[in-house]
Design an enzyme around this catalytic site. Structure first.
Site, PDB file in Angstrom:
ATOM      1  CD1 TRP A  93      -6.272 -10.414 -31.669  1.00 16.56           C
ATOM      2  CD2 TRP A  93      -7.120 -12.013 -32.971  1.00 16.56           C
ATOM      3  NE1 TRP A  93      -7.614 -10.496 -31.402  1.00 16.56           N
ATOM      4  CE2 TRP A  93      -8.169 -11.465 -32.193  1.00 16.56           C
ATOM      5  CE3 TRP A  93      -7.428 -13.034 -33.871  1.00 16.56           C
ATOM      6  CZ2 TRP A  93      -9.488 -11.911 -32.278  1.00 16.56           C
ATOM      7  CZ3 TRP A  93      -8.747 -13.476 -33.959  1.00 16.56           C
ATOM      8  CH2 TRP A  93      -9.751 -12.922 -33.170  1.00 16.56           C
ATOM      9  CB  CYS A 104     -12.427  -9.306 -28.771  1.00 19.71           C
ATOM     10  SG  CYS A 104     -11.722  -7.887 -27.892  1.00 19.71           S
ATOM     11  CG  HIS A 108     -12.220 -11.124 -24.519  1.00 13.43           C
ATOM     12  ND1 HIS A 108     -12.093 -10.973 -25.883  1.00 13.43           N
ATOM     13  CD2 HIS A 108     -13.047 -12.193 -24.340  1.00 13.43           C
ATOM     14  CE1 HIS A 108     -12.787 -11.908 -26.498  1.00 13.43           C
ATOM     15  NE2 HIS A 108     -13.393 -12.655 -25.589  1.00 13.43           N
ATOM     16  CG  ASP A 129     -16.336 -14.331 -26.710  1.00 16.88           C
ATOM     17  OD1 ASP A 129     -16.229 -13.647 -27.756  1.00 16.88           O
ATOM     18  OD2 ASP A 129     -15.422 -14.424 -25.862  1.00 16.88           O
ATOM     19  CG  ASN A 168     -13.486 -15.302  -9.555  1.00 17.20           C
ATOM     20  OD1 ASN A 168     -12.623 -14.572  -9.079  1.00 17.20           O
ATOM     21  ND2 ASN A 168     -14.427 -15.853  -8.805  1.00 17.20           N
ATOM     22  CG  ASP A 203      -7.030 -17.883  -7.362  1.00 17.64           C
ATOM     23  OD1 ASP A 203      -7.780 -16.887  -7.385  1.00 17.64           O
ATOM     24  OD2 ASP A 203      -7.068 -18.754  -6.474  1.00 17.64           O
ATOM     25  CD  GLU A 211     -11.623 -10.623  -6.913  1.00 20.18           C
ATOM     26  OE1 GLU A 211     -11.200 -11.587  -6.242  1.00 20.18           O
ATOM     27  OE2 GLU A 211     -11.691 -10.642  -8.152  1.00 20.18           O
ATOM     28  CD  GLU A 232     -13.068 -14.560  -5.153  1.00 17.18           C
ATOM     29  OE1 GLU A 232     -12.398 -14.769  -6.178  1.00 17.18           O
ATOM     30  OE2 GLU A 232     -12.603 -14.632  -3.995  1.00 17.18           O
ATOM     31  CE1 TYR A 250      -8.266  -7.549 -27.534  1.00 19.33           C
ATOM     32  CE2 TYR A 250      -6.935  -7.221 -29.484  1.00 19.33           C
ATOM     33  CZ  TYR A 250      -8.067  -7.723 -28.884  1.00 19.33           C
ATOM     34  OH  TYR A 250      -8.996  -8.403 -29.633  1.00 19.33           O
TER      35      TYR A 250
END
Length: 707
Positions: free
Chosen positions: A224, A259, A318, A341, A381, A383, A430, A435, A502
């Site tokens: 990268w 990725c 990603h 992943d 997810n 914050d 959301e 959630e 990115y």
């Protein structure tokens, strides 16, 4: 499920006892000279391709039989003497007895015996050799119309199997949440053989399947840095085939991947093994470096970003994989899609891998379930928490964005190549109670448990936007602030513009501005920023975008509002046209057309092409003058009949990645010849369409849904 190394296997004719007092007859080894569908020269006329069609491997060019676990297939064995049904039994050296005493499942005809019921319900996946020089067998994952509860990767839906096991060409999504782009990718499943042949999965990690080079000398080296002089720019790859061929041929990890490249190769390998797999893109994907399960952004007293503290990052996008499997190691309810992943971001138990992680566990915030659920939860997810340094040096939360991370999670659906949004599988709606409960559950297990942050519903609301963001033209950026309070507010604005990879890693700002505005109660103000191409072009690399950060402070109340805008500079597509009829085994030219949008010359550009069932030329270097049109002819040879998809990718130092795709139908030539040599660039293709049994003379009747 495991992938085996190649065990040696032989069949034997065994006479455990004889009539009377005669000496026991010797133990003979038989020659396995034919699997149904293979092309051994000494075999009698077989039922053409019957087993391969039943096992959905009919289009593999391999001379070896390719079958799937859980389904029967046929074996013929030539013995050194006639079979004696009274005293002889057939045993097999790796899986045990086949047909039991007296070979009750075997048909006998002198020295030739045939078994039509042989199958492996729970065998390891991989390559099995039958004798030192006899045909070998490739055993893949289950692909059966009947439920196989004991098979860990069984998927029931027919349309899903067609896409997530058989489809050789797909789309990978990239860009930003507001500027979703897509590129075609040639998976070419047959090339997954190469990594099996090299034993690439014997020591591979379950979370990366031997695809990244760290820890187990896997397929790809990640890079990268922006410097790809020692290998290939990740944007230049058109698919997995060239990568896996280079890995197989050179015996060393291939340079370089990012990725989407890692994910594309994982899709190839797992589909090759019969494991349902899809490539998934998550926009605004967080990389949580301190296991806080929040994405933290730090500012100084004047709301200037403190980059040395901003170790968490938010990737524009990603790409990872979902694969379908049972999870007997977890409580009931967590089977189905699992995240894996192969991109090496953080270690898991000391190794650079991630998953498998239950998507259901991620949705519910159950980060205590294995494997790596906390990391994946933060990606989709967490914050986004803004911290400001105070006069005493301590930091305080000044703003929380609760829906900024994990946006428009995308993949290709089972019924069309169009993008489908699967965000609902990864998170509850959301702001819903479910959630928020999932976030609370997750953060309670983080390194910095916190109560819910301050409400983000102050008087000030920022909105950021832009005109068309096209490479080579001036950019029009704007920030709009709305004052929903009952009093006018005097605002101080700070705007900062920088290049952004990115992955969320930013360069130093090359444009900073400060403004003051008075916004009336209930009113709005707009601040604009015009950025000409000569100003931003020196800072933006071939895979970079731009990030505009805006912060507004009310002098009367001290309220702070902050937001950022990420821009992807769009580029034109490659136009591709077939210049003649496409016929199997015959060369045809493809014209590639490209319009350079930049007022500068493209140098060092490279074009690559791939296609399943298509022989493609090697990569070629090209150049293109400022604002000029490039026309290039490339020869290709269709190797298989039917609908073919040709994928092209071009990259250069001056321009972002450029892609194109061409679909065409290739009929068989006169005489029905088919190029199937050992050097053919073949892959896997087939549909779950109904196929009737073979007709007389070996003809094959195809159902209405067949291609």
């Amino acid at each position: 499920m495991s992938v085996s190394s190649p065990p040696k296997t032989h069949f034997s004719l065994f006479s455990p006892s004889q009539k009377g007092t005669e000496a026991p007859r010797p133990h003979f080894r038989g020659q396995i000279f034919h699997f149904w569908g293979s092309q051994h020269p000494s075999s009698p006329p077989p039922t053409p391709r019957a087993d391969r069609i039943a096992h959905h491997t009919a289009d593999f060019s391999s001379p070896n039989m390719v079958v799937r676990r859980g389904q029967p297939f046929h074996i013929r064995v030539l013995l050194p003497r006639p079979f004696d049904p009274d005293d002889d039994s057939l045993c097999e050296g790796h899986w045990g007895y086949l047909g039991g005493k007296n070979g009750d499942l075997w048909g006998k005809n002198g020295n030739l015996v045939t078994n039509g019921h042989f199958g492996v319900e729970n065998g390891d996946l991989g390559r099995f050799f039958f004798g030192a020089s006899d045909p070998n067998l490739l055993l893949f994952g289950v692909f059966s119309p009947k439920p196989r509860a004991e098979d860990g990767v069984y998927m029931e839906q027919i349309n899903d199997l067609n896409e997530y096991v058989l489809n050789e060409t797909g789309r990978i999504f990239y860009g930003t949440e507001e500027q979703i782009a897509e590129r075609s990718w040639n998976y070419g499943q047959k090339c997954g053989f190469f990594t099996i042949d090299r034993g690439g999965f014997g020591g591979g990690n379950l979370g990366d399947f031997g695809v990244n080079s760290l820890d187990d000398n896997g397929v790809l080296v990640g890079n990268w840095t922006g410097d790809y002089s020692q290998g290939t720019n990740p944007s230049a790859w058109a698919g997995s085939v060239e990568i896996l061929r280079a890995y197989h041929r050179g015996g060393a990890p291939v340079r370089y991947g990012q990725c989407w490249v890692f994910a594309g190769v994982v899709t190839t390998v797992l589909r090759c093994l019969g494991i349902p797999t899809r490539t998934v893109t998550n926009y605004n994907s967080a990389h949580d470096t301190d296991v806080s399960l929040t994405t933290d952004i730090y500012f100084d007293e004047n709301m200037k970003p403190l980059e040395r503290l901003n170790t968490d990052s938010v990737w524009n996008f990603h790409v990872w994989n979902d694969c379908w499997m049972r999870r007997p190691d977890l409580p009931d309810g967590y089977d189905g899609w699992q995240v894996v992943d192969a991109t090496p971001q953080e270690t898991s138990s000391g190794l650079f891998c991630c998953g498998p992680c239950s998507v259901t566990a991620v949705r519910n915030g159950e980060v205590f379930l294995k494997y790596d659920t906390a990391f994946v939860f933060a990606e989709v997810n967490s914050d986004k928490v803004y911290w400001q340094r105070k006069g005493n040096g301590a930091f305080a939360i000044v703003h929380v964005e609760e829906g900024a991370i994990g946006r428009r999670i995308s993949t290709v659906g089972p019924r069309s190549p169009a993008r489908i949004d699967i965000t609902h599988l990864y998170k509850h709606p959301e702001g819903s109670d479910e959630e928020r409960s999932a976030v609370s559950t997750a953060t309670s297990h983080g390194s910095r448990p916190r109560a819910r942050g301050p409400a983000s519903m102050g008087e000030l609301t920022l909105t950021l936007g832009s005109g068309p963001a096209v490479a080579g033209v001036e950019l029009d950026l704007w920030v709009k602030v709305r004052n929903s309070g009952s009093e006018p507010r005097s605002l101080r604005f700070r705007l900062s513009l920088c290049a952004l990879r990115y992955t969320g890693v930013s360069a130093p700002p090359f444009r900073q501005e400060q403004h003051r505005r008075v916004v009336e109660a209930g009113g709005e103000e707009v601040v604009r920023m015009a950025v000409p191409y000569p100003e931003y072009s020196p800072h933006v690399g071939s895979q970079d975008g731009l990030r505009l950060t805006a912060a507004a402070t009310a002098e009367e109340t001290g309220e702070v509002a902050a937001k950022e805008l990420r821009l992807r500079l769009s580029t034109p597509d490659l136009g591709m046209t077939l210049l003649g009829p496409a016929v199997v085994g015959q060369e045809v030219s493809v014209q590639v057309l490209f319009q350079n949008p930049l007022p500068q010359k493209l140098t060092g550009a490279e074009l690559r092409m791939e296609g399943a069932g298509i022989s493609c030329p090697a990569s070629v270097s090209v150049g293109c003058g400022p604002m000029q049109t490039l026309r290039l002819r490339q020869p290709v040879v269709p190797l298989r009949a039917g609908r073919r998809r040709l994928v092209a990718a071009m990259e250069s130092a001056q321009l972002g990645p450029v892609h194109g795709e061409l679909q065409f139908d290739a009929p068989m030539g006169k005489g029905g010849s088919r190029a199937m040599g050992a050097g053919s660039r073949e892959g896997l293709r087939g549909d779950w369409a109904s196929r009737e049994p073979m007709g007389k003379g070996g003809s094959m009747a195809l159902g209405a849904g067949s291609r």
